[in-house]
Design an enzyme around this catalytic site. Structure first.
Site, PDB file in Angstrom:
ATOM      1  CG  ASP A 131      -1.978   0.961   1.253  1.00  0.00           C
ATOM      2  OD1 ASP A 131      -1.727   2.121   0.871  1.00  0.00           O
ATOM      3  OD2 ASP A 131      -3.099   0.583   1.636  1.00  0.00           O
TER       4      ASP A 131
ATOM      5  CE1 TYR B 210      -9.799   2.777  -2.934  1.00  0.00           C
ATOM      6  CE2 TYR B 210      -8.654   4.486  -1.693  1.00  0.00           C
ATOM      7  CZ  TYR B 210      -9.044   3.161  -1.845  1.00  0.00           C
ATOM      8  OH  TYR B 210      -8.667   2.237  -0.920  1.00  0.00           O
TER       9      TYR B 210
ATOM     10  CE1 TYR C 218     -10.112  10.129  -9.864  1.00  0.00           C
ATOM     11  CE2 TYR C 218     -11.589  11.146 -11.461  1.00  0.00           C
ATOM     12  CZ  TYR C 218     -10.492  10.358 -11.174  1.00  0.00           C
ATOM     13  OH  TYR C 218      -9.770   9.811 -12.203  1.00  0.00           O
TER      14      TYR C 218
ATOM     15  CG  ASN D 107     -15.359   9.006 -19.601  1.00  0.00           C
ATOM     16  OD1 ASN D 107     -15.061  10.194 -19.584  1.00  0.00           O
ATOM     17  ND2 ASN D 107     -16.283   8.496 -18.824  1.00  0.00           N
TER      18      ASN D 107
ATOM     19  NE  ARG E 205     -18.538  12.191 -18.269  1.00  0.00           N
ATOM     20  CZ  ARG E 205     -19.414  13.176 -18.065  1.00  0.00           C
ATOM     21  NH1 ARG E 205     -19.790  13.953 -19.069  1.00  0.00           N
ATOM     22  NH2 ARG E 205     -19.899  13.391 -16.871  1.00  0.00           N
TER      23      ARG E 205
ATOM     24  CG  ASP F  48     -22.034  12.543 -13.634  1.00  0.00           C
ATOM     25  OD1 ASP F  48     -20.862  12.216 -13.377  1.00  0.00           O
ATOM     26  OD2 ASP F  48     -22.962  11.726 -13.771  1.00  0.00           O
TER      27      ASP F  48
HETATM   28  N1  UDP Z   1     -23.930   6.843 -16.357  1.00  0.00           N
HETATM   29  C1  UDP Z   1     -25.270   6.514 -16.477  1.00  0.00           C
HETATM   30  N2  UDP Z   1     -25.700   5.345 -15.908  1.00  0.00           N
HETATM   31  C2  UDP Z   1     -24.866   4.495 -15.245  1.00  0.00           C
HETATM   32  C3  UDP Z   1     -23.484   4.848 -15.140  1.00  0.00           C
HETATM   33  C4  UDP Z   1     -23.056   6.033 -15.710  1.00  0.00           C
HETATM   34  O1  UDP Z   1     -26.068   7.255 -17.056  1.00  0.00           O
HETATM   35  O2  UDP Z   1     -25.335   3.462 -14.734  1.00  0.00           O
HETATM   36  C5  UDP Z   1     -23.448   8.100 -16.968  1.00  0.00           C
HETATM   37  C6  UDP Z   1     -22.747   9.031 -15.997  1.00  0.00           C
HETATM   38  O3  UDP Z   1     -23.690   9.855 -15.346  1.00  0.00           O
HETATM   39  C7  UDP Z   1     -21.812   9.800 -16.927  1.00  0.00           C
HETATM   40  C8  UDP Z   1     -21.463   8.773 -18.017  1.00  0.00           C
HETATM   41  O4  UDP Z   1     -22.476   7.766 -17.927  1.00  0.00           O
HETATM   42  O5  UDP Z   1     -22.499  10.871 -17.528  1.00  0.00           O
HETATM   43  C9  UDP Z   1     -20.110   8.141 -17.808  1.00  0.00           C
HETATM   44  O6  UDP Z   1     -20.026   7.702 -16.470  1.00  0.00           O
HETATM   45  P1  UDP Z   1     -18.857   6.783 -15.947  1.00  0.00           P
HETATM   46  O7  UDP Z   1     -19.143   6.483 -14.509  1.00  0.00           O
HETATM   47  O8  UDP Z   1     -18.686   5.624 -16.867  1.00  0.00           O
HETATM   48  O9  UDP Z   1     -17.552   7.669 -16.105  1.00  0.00           O
HETATM   49  P2  UDP Z   1     -17.164   9.130 -15.531  1.00  0.00           P
HETATM   50  O10 UDP Z   1     -17.483  10.089 -16.651  1.00  0.00           O
HETATM   51  O11 UDP Z   1     -17.930   9.393 -14.280  1.00  0.00           O
HETATM   52  O12 UDP Z   1     -15.706   9.032 -15.282  1.00  0.00           O
END
Ligand code: UDP
Length: 324
Positions: A52, A77, A142, A171, A220, A280
């Site tokens: 760790d 994380y 984050y 992404n 994204r 988001d």
């Molecule tokens: N998202 C969604 N439903 C889900 C998971 C994610 O609509 O079950 C949306 C989320 O709100 C974001 C996009 O998909 O707009 C990408 O999310 P993810 O968690 O994959 O990646 P992030 O952009 O948060 O790193």
């Protein structure tokens, strides 16, 4: 023979990067706590050290003994939603524990440091596609924790001469033949959509359909993990320290991702509308000319269909992830 330490090499992007380096003749030591990574995700050709980054003495001794020319740091994380509920986890691990790795790099005379940063450091951008000159103003802990680490890198460079590249991914998506995405719990869009196609979930929830985008859902920029891996290798030899966006320059909405997954899998993939997820931003697309011009980066996966198809192939072979 170059020797590289990969912190977080048992995680999703780290595992693909380790495989990529080994395929190109590097020697690799993986350092990972297995808090979110998987032992089975560590390429068998790599040496594995379970540890760790909060264990300062351990990481300093591993780096001190390893004669590494480079360190890649993926150990963090990475969930926006979780960071809005438990910010301390993000600041103490992504920033605090990461500093131990920076000190280890300096003490071990490591030449270059490649850091997994993120487009979440930009917050809600004023220009899309986002250039590297965009202001950094994160809207979740984050992104803030990653920005703080970028700033620490700048100071380690100035004070100790540690060369670095901060790679701001958009992404991460897709799979290599051997390694893919297996988060517990899974929160990412593409694997969740594919789990519906696999029959493991009934429907995908769309988090918000009233954003100011072409169909109301978030946009994204999905980039393949092998293209990220290529950028990491090139960044070891970056001519100067700095930061680089890594994206395709194209954005897809949540609904477009679901439609593409329907095409790839042949499954109806039921979807239902749900509330927005806090933290988001509506639209994140990257302008990555700098990585292309300065690092010589040539991404190979240009469309979401190929990226989703690679993830689907891995998932069908590993229906229970690394426990398959
Ligand atoms: N998202 C969604 N439903 C889900 C998971 C994610 O609509 O079950 C949306 C989320 O709100 C974001 C996009 O998909 O707009 C990408 O999310 P993810 O968690 O994959 O990646 P992030 O952009 O948060 O790193």
């Amino acid at each position: 023979m170059e020797n590289i330490l990969v912190a977080g090499g048992a995680g999703y992007i780290g595992s693909a990067c380790v495989e990529y380096l080994l395929d190109r003749g590097f020697e690799v030591v993986v350092f990972d706590s297995l808090a979110t990574g998987h032992r089975a995700a560590v390429d068998k050709r790599a040496e594995f050290v379970e540890g760790d980054l909060n264990d300062r003495e351990k990481i300093i001794s591993v780096v001190g003994e390893g004669n590494f020319s480079g360190i890649m740091h993926f150990a963090a994380y990475s969930l926006v939603g979780e960071s809005m509920e438990n910010p301390g986890k993000y600041f103490s691990n992504n920033l605090g524990a990461g500093i131990n790795l920076l000190d280890a790099a300096v003490e071990g005379n490591v030449e270059s440091f490649v850091f997994s940063s993120t487009c979440a450091t930009y917050g809600d951008p004023t220009q899309v596609p986002i250039p590297e000159t965009e202001k950094q103003d994160p809207i979740n802990p984050y992104g803030e924790s990653k920005l703080m680490f970028e700033r620490a890198l700048k100071w380690y460079n100035r004070i100790f001469g540690l060369k670095y590249a901060a790679l701001r991914y958009f992404n991460a998506a897709g799979a290599t033949g051997a390694f893919g995405e297996d988060h517990r719990p899974e929160t990412h869009l593409i694997p969740l959509v594919l789990q519906v196609a696999l029959g493991k979930r009934d429907a995908i929830k769309i988090f918000g359909d009233d954003y100011p985008t072409r169909d109301g859902t978030c946009v994204r920029d999905y980039i393949h993990i092998l293209d990220l891996a290529q950028a990491h290798m090139l960044a070891l030899e970056a001519p100067e320290s700095g930061h680089y966006n890594l994206g395709t320059g194209n954005g897809l909405t949540v609904k477009e991702i679901i439609d593409t997954a329907r095409e790839v899998t042949g499954h109806a993939i039921p979807a239902e509308n749900a509330a927005r997820r806090p933290g988001d931003p509506p639209e994140l697309i990257g302008q990555s000319e700098r990585a292309k011009n300065v690092l010589g980066w040539k991404p190979e996966f240009e469309n979401a269909k190929d990226i989703i198809a690679s993830a689907w192939e891995w998932m069908r072979e590993h229906p229970d992830g690394y426990e398959s």
